[in-house]
Design a protein around this motif. Structure first.
Motif, mmCIF file in Angstrom:
data_model
loop_
_atom_site.group_PDB
_atom_site.id
_atom_site.type_symbol
_atom_site.label_atom_id
_atom_site.label_comp_id
_atom_site.label_asym_id
_atom_site.label_seq_id
_atom_site.Cartn_x
_atom_site.Cartn_y
_atom_site.Cartn_z
ATOM 1 N N ASP A 198 0.848 -7.160 12.434
ATOM 2 C CA ASP A 198 1.818 -7.145 12.017
ATOM 3 C C ASP A 198 2.347 -7.990 10.399
ATOM 4 O O ASP A 198 2.266 -9.192 11.350
ATOM 5 N N ILE A 218 -2.856 -0.552 7.329
ATOM 6 C CA ILE A 218 -1.121 0.804 7.046
ATOM 7 C C ILE A 218 0.114 0.009 6.284
ATOM 8 O O ILE A 218 0.264 -1.296 6.619
ATOM 9 N N THR A 219 0.120 0.997 5.452
ATOM 10 C CA THR A 219 0.997 -0.047 4.635
ATOM 11 C C THR A 219 2.127 1.579 4.299
ATOM 12 O O THR A 219 2.204 2.480 4.828
ATOM 13 N N GLY A 220 2.873 0.949 3.261
ATOM 14 C CA GLY A 220 4.158 1.933 3.185
ATOM 15 C C GLY A 220 5.237 1.276 2.485
ATOM 16 O O GLY A 220 5.651 -0.053 3.217
ATOM 17 N N ILE A 266 -0.949 -4.142 9.410
ATOM 18 C CA ILE A 266 0.358 -3.644 9.339
ATOM 19 C C ILE A 266 0.560 -4.385 7.448
ATOM 20 O O ILE A 266 1.115 -5.233 8.193
ATOM 21 N N ASP A 320 8.646 -4.343 0.368
ATOM 22 C CA ASP A 320 7.840 -3.627 -0.085
ATOM 23 C C ASP A 320 8.032 -3.841 -1.308
ATOM 24 O O ASP A 320 8.967 -4.600 -1.924
ATOM 25 N N LEU A 376 2.365 5.362 5.160
ATOM 26 C CA LEU A 376 3.908 6.155 5.397
ATOM 27 C C LEU A 376 5.056 5.720 5.106
ATOM 28 O O LEU A 376 5.113 5.347 3.923
ATOM 29 N N SER A 389 9.714 3.139 7.292
ATOM 30 C CA SER A 389 8.833 4.331 6.805
ATOM 31 C C SER A 389 8.584 4.261 8.259
ATOM 32 O O SER A 389 7.844 5.215 8.398
ATOM 33 N N HIS A 396 2.410 -4.972 3.664
ATOM 34 C CA HIS A 396 2.447 -4.582 2.207
ATOM 35 C C HIS A 396 2.048 -5.042 0.798
ATOM 36 O O HIS A 396 1.961 -4.654 -0.595
ATOM 37 N N LYS A 451 6.504 1.554 9.749
ATOM 38 C CA LYS A 451 4.895 0.691 9.722
ATOM 39 C C LYS A 451 5.465 -0.504 11.582
ATOM 40 O O LYS A 451 4.214 -0.452 12.528
ATOM 41 N N SER A 452 6.113 -0.677 11.633
ATOM 42 C CA SER A 452 6.202 -1.989 12.486
ATOM 43 C C SER A 452 6.778 -0.892 14.004
ATOM 44 O O SER A 452 6.277 -1.685 15.429
#
Length: 498
Positions: A172, A40-42, A204, A426, A221, A46, A206, A48-49
């Motif tokens: 994470d 899962i990135t974003g 999770i 990011d 996300l 956004s 970047h 994520k955590s």
């Protein structure tokens, strides 16, 4: 998607930390199958955590806020389970590993979870042996947890969750503090757990490209919603990667002032308690350059940075800006030598973001130089302007990292040391930190970065390489390629270097 294989399901999930804040997760619906490897990135902020906290049951069981919707594990709604029951199904490695280390040594930490499950001594021993092997922690078994480096703590946190024996592992930014060797070991472990034990892995990060050979699915996300959901065959690029041009343009800059020696050490030794961590370090560092301090986890990088501000016991010669710095109190050194700690939680003192930004200038009697316009500009550039009156500890880890960066940069110290500044950032916020480094270099100021990021090869002017508490090399990235390849410190390739 086979409904019989669905292990986690989210239906119309919403979450906000308080009524005065916007939703962090909005109307999210998500199905996760057994044995998937999901990344899962974003962008920063956004959600994520927060999603990781929801998936692991910390929200709503432990973390306060307004939660709506339904989360179920194998058809059982998590709100009907206790957090202890959920922890036997799914475990979370937090972005900040210190948040979940609760005992004083590594062996006790690994045994803590299984003991609380009332497992037999033989089963606990079996699990500890497995997680030690999986994370390559055998030599750390008797170590005190407060003596571990950030990367070592990250591995201990992962090992302690593996000891719980759950079928879902949520991580994470699990490799953010790790050198290449340990990162490779962790990735192999995750791949083995996923393929051989059919464990569901949710990461999770970047840097989703790290997992390109492992993932089965990539979720993106944006503002608390899923903006992209791709299976492996649909992925032809990874979002939010830092372009090399941004780095190369900084490295090619020439300072407007002649270089001068600003840090000098000779036969410099550093101790933690009675243990010598660094031995006979002799260095000359010059203004107008960007240095990268690199090395394996536990090699002494952070120790060196902290010692320069007299935060540790030292022996030998060290001068900063021409003065014997061992005779100067830390609070006076900080005026010229700014240090951004590896963990931002160790460097936050005030009740609001704006007050935190002004904390150092006020205490160093530099506040007359800090205008309201400069404060507002830094908050805007770091994407923190909406949090001006917000408590700093309520920020995400990445946001706290940027706050600590600007709280030191605001008074422009002659020397700036940044310990893992890119964690939790990011691409856009990575580039914000690059702009700070670019401005400092243009103005003839020295910046020293401690990081495991491969982008350093295209950014720094000179590397300083530590190994087992000793300085083993210094020089330009190109000069050190053979050594770094042999030491397996970085994934060096033609594309990375040039």
């Amino acid at each position: 998607m086979d409904s019989n294989q669905i292990i986690i399901q989210l239906n119309d999930v919403n979450f906000q930390y308080s009524d005065s804040q916007p939703k962090v997760i909005s109307n999210m619906c998500l199905k996760i199958q057994k044995a998937e490897f999901i990344v899962i990135t974003g962008k920063s902020g956004s959600g994520k955590s927060t999603l990781a906290l929801i998936l692991s049951g910390f929200i709503p069981h432990l973390v306060g806020g307004k939660f709506e919707g339904e989360v179920s594990y194998q058809g059982i709604e998590t709100q009907t389970l206790t957090l202890g029951e959920i922890s036997q199904l799914a475990g979370l490695v937090h972005q900040d590993p210190e948040n979940q280390i609760v005992t004083s040594n590594v062996l006790e930490e690994l045994a803590f979870g299984p003991e609380n499950l009332n497992l037999s001594k033989d089963e606990i021993t079996k699990r500890i042996k497995f997680c030690l092997s999986a994370t390559n922690l055998h030599e750390f078994i008797s170590r005190s947890t407060d003596e571990l480096s950030g990367g070592e703590k990250q591995r201990v946190a992962l090992a302690s969750l593996l000891a719980m024996g759950g079928s879902v592992l949520i991580l994470d930014e699990p490799t953010s503090y790790l050198d290449l060797v340990n990162r490779t070991q962790v990735l192999k472990t995750l791949q083995s757990l996923n393929l051989l034990q059919e464990m569901t892995i949710i990461v999770i990060d970047h840097q989703p490209e790290i997992y390109k050979d492992l993932l089965t699915r990539l979720i993106v996300l944006d503002e608390g919603r899923i903006s992209g959901d791709y299976i492996k065959d649909e992925i032809d690029f990874f979002p939010y990667q830092v372009p090399l041009k941004s780095l190369e343009s900084i490295r090619d800059l020439s300072a407007i002032k002649p270089m001068t020696n600003v840090i000098k050490t000779k036969n410099y030794n550093v101790f933690i308690k009675k243990n010598r961590i660094l031995s006979n370090i002799s260095l000359n560092l010059y203004s107008g350059l960007i240095y990268g301090i690199i090395g394996r986890n536990g090699s002494g990088k952070t120790t060196f940075a902290n010692s320069l501000l007299n935060l540790l016991i030292t022996k030998g010669d060290v001068s900063i800006l021409g003065e014997n710095s061992t005779k100067i109190p830390t609070y006076k050194l900080a005026k010229d030598c700014g240090l951004i700690f590896q963990n931002p939680n160790h460097q936050i003192f005030e009740q609001t973001v704006e007050k935190e930004l002004l904390f150092a200038p006020l205490n160093l009697n530099l506040d007359s130089q800090i205008t309201a316009a400069k404060v507002n500009q830094l908050l805007c550039d770091s994407s923190l302007q909406q949090y001006t009156n917000y408590p700093p500890f309520g920020l995400s880890f990445g946001e706290k990292r940027r706050l600590t960066v600007i709280s030191v940069d605001v008074y422009t110290p002659s020397i700036l040391i940044l310990d893992e500044p890119f964690i939790g950032q990011d691409r856009y916020n990575f580039e914000f930190i690059l702009k700070i480094l670019e401005k400092r270099k243009k103005n003839g100021l020295i910046s020293i970065i401690i990081s495991h990021r491969k982008e350093l090869f295209n950014l720094v002017d000179k590397f300083i390489v530590f190994d087992e508490g000793r300085l083993i090399a210094e020089g330009s990235p190109e000069d050190l390629v053979p050594l770094l390849k042999n030491k397996l410190l970085y994934p060096i390739s033609h594309e990375v270097l040039w």
